[in-house]
Design an enzyme around this catalytic site. Structure first.
Site, PDB file in Angstrom:
ATOM      1  N   GLY A  23       0.831  -1.191   0.000  1.00 34.78           N
ATOM      2  CA  GLY A  23       0.000   0.000   0.000  1.00 34.78           C
ATOM      3  C   GLY A  23       0.864   1.239   0.000  1.00 34.78           C
ATOM      4  N   GLY A  48       0.976   4.358   4.206  1.00 31.64           N
ATOM      5  CA  GLY A  48       2.094   3.509   3.819  1.00 31.64           C
ATOM      6  C   GLY A  48       3.344   4.307   3.504  1.00 31.64           C
ATOM      7  NE  ARG A  90     -11.305   3.457  12.685  1.00 34.92           N
ATOM      8  CZ  ARG A  90     -11.727   4.183  13.719  1.00 34.92           C
ATOM      9  NH1 ARG A  90     -12.851   3.839  14.339  1.00 34.92           N
ATOM     10  NH2 ARG A  90     -11.048   5.232  14.132  1.00 34.92           N
ATOM     11  CG  ASN A 129      -9.365   0.733   9.724  1.00 37.01           C
ATOM     12  OD1 ASN A 129      -9.245   0.185  10.801  1.00 37.01           O
ATOM     13  ND2 ASN A 129      -8.917   1.957   9.486  1.00 37.01           N
ATOM     14  NE  ARG A 167      -6.749   9.097  16.433  1.00 35.12           N
ATOM     15  CZ  ARG A 167      -7.255   8.599  15.309  1.00 35.12           C
ATOM     16  NH1 ARG A 167      -8.305   7.772  15.372  1.00 35.12           N
ATOM     17  NH2 ARG A 167      -6.723   8.906  14.151  1.00 35.12           N
ATOM     18  CG  HIS A 191      -8.945   0.966  15.088  1.00 37.06           C
ATOM     19  ND1 HIS A 191      -8.650   2.104  15.798  1.00 37.06           N
ATOM     20  CD2 HIS A 191      -8.801   1.293  13.773  1.00 37.06           C
ATOM     21  CE1 HIS A 191      -8.324   3.078  14.962  1.00 37.06           C
ATOM     22  NE2 HIS A 191      -8.417   2.623  13.726  1.00 37.06           N
TER      23      HIS A 191
END
Length: 300
Positions: A6, A11, A83, A115, A146, A171
């Site tokens: 990716g 990436g 996601r 994801n 976060r 996630h």
């Protein structure tokens, strides 16, 4: 060699960090060969003069031969609401990538970034047959970053004063920030806030807030992924929350989700049991059920 499947923003950012820190040779693999080569040419200008390593781009998976670490950031499209929006196509993609990695570098440690993270980690491990300790989903450490950010913002304190903040589980919308062990300047977080609800919602919706201002997150996940790569490559040990297929840990079987792990040059060396209060334990159970339902929803 570190290979990255990716060549989008994430990436390429990971490639930049690995290259500029002279960790190892880097290979960018992308279905669009021109994109992979172009990004490699750009990142190559960040190679330190003292580095013996290089970076190159390709669309040929056979060039994965010799990879010690493979990072998967590839995606079939952009999600905007959840996601798991493109879950069937993403799983189809990850199964194909798993077969290629199994063929060309079966001894590699694989870091999943794509994801829906936990579902992708699960299906890669099952499709490849790799040890569950060598297939690691990188995202809960980002969620933890976060969590620290919002504690810092809420209390107007530096992040360096915050200890034991961690996020477990999916996630996604059911992720579980663990408040019960957090201290700020040595004092329990619960003595400074009235409720966990606002911070929890802010952490879960961080990506949506970010997308009001730019297309998607990039640097946070790149740095969290790089930290794991660095630990593996330099034979150090790092303790982070990461997604791994569970086999009895936290009472869960045959599901991948974020838990606290130790990672070294061989992959995951230990799955740690974090002490949770009743609310957190209940939330983590709900989170595992959400992931399991997503896994079951995939159409073969």
């Amino acid at each position: 060699m570190i290979s990255i499947v990716g060549s989008g923003r994430v990436g390429t950012s990971i490639a930049f960090l690995c290259t500029s820190n002279a960790l190892d040779d880097v290979l960018l693999v992308n279905t669009n060969k021109k994109k992979a080569i172009g990004e490699a040419l750009d990142v190559a200008n960040a190679i330190p003069a003292t580095s013996k390593f290089s970076i190159r781009g390709t669309d040929d998976y056979s060039e994965l031969v010799g990879s010690d670490i493979v990072v998967i950031t590839a995606s079939v499209g952009v999600y905007t609401k959840d996601r798991s929006e493109n879950i069937d196509l993403q799983v189809e993609m990850i199964k194909g990538i798993a077969e290629k990695i199994k063929q060309y570098c079966p001894s590699a440690i694989v870091l999943i970034v794509s994801n829906p993270l936990d579902v992708m980690t699960y299906f890669f491990q099952k499709q490849s047959g790799f040890s569950r300790f060598k297939v690691i989903g990188i995202a809960s450490s980002l969620d933890t970053s976060r969590f620290r950010y919002y504690i810092s913002e809420t209390l107007s304190v530096p992040q360096s004063s915050i200890s034991n903040a961690i996020v477990l589980g999916e996630h996604g919308d059911s992720m579980v920030p663990v408040f019960s062990g957090v201290t700020v300047g040595g004092n329990p977080l619960f003595s400074m806030i009235d409720s966990r609800d606002v911070i929890t919602e802010n952490v879960r919706n961080y990506w949506k807030l970010l997308r009001n201002y730019k297309s998607r997150s990039q640097f946070g996940i790149a740095k969290n992924t790089f930290d794991v790569i660095d630990a593996i490559r330099t034979k150090k040990e790092i303790t982070v929350p990461a997604s791994i297929v569970l086999d009895g840990e936290y009472g869960e079987h045959d599901v991948a989700m974020g838990v606290s792990v130790k990672i070294n040059q061989n992959g995951v060396s230990e799955i740690q049991k974090i002490k949770l209060d009743d609310t957190e334990s209940s939330s983590l159970k709900k989170s595992s059920e959400k992931i399991r339902n997503d896994i079951k929803s995939v159409h073969d």
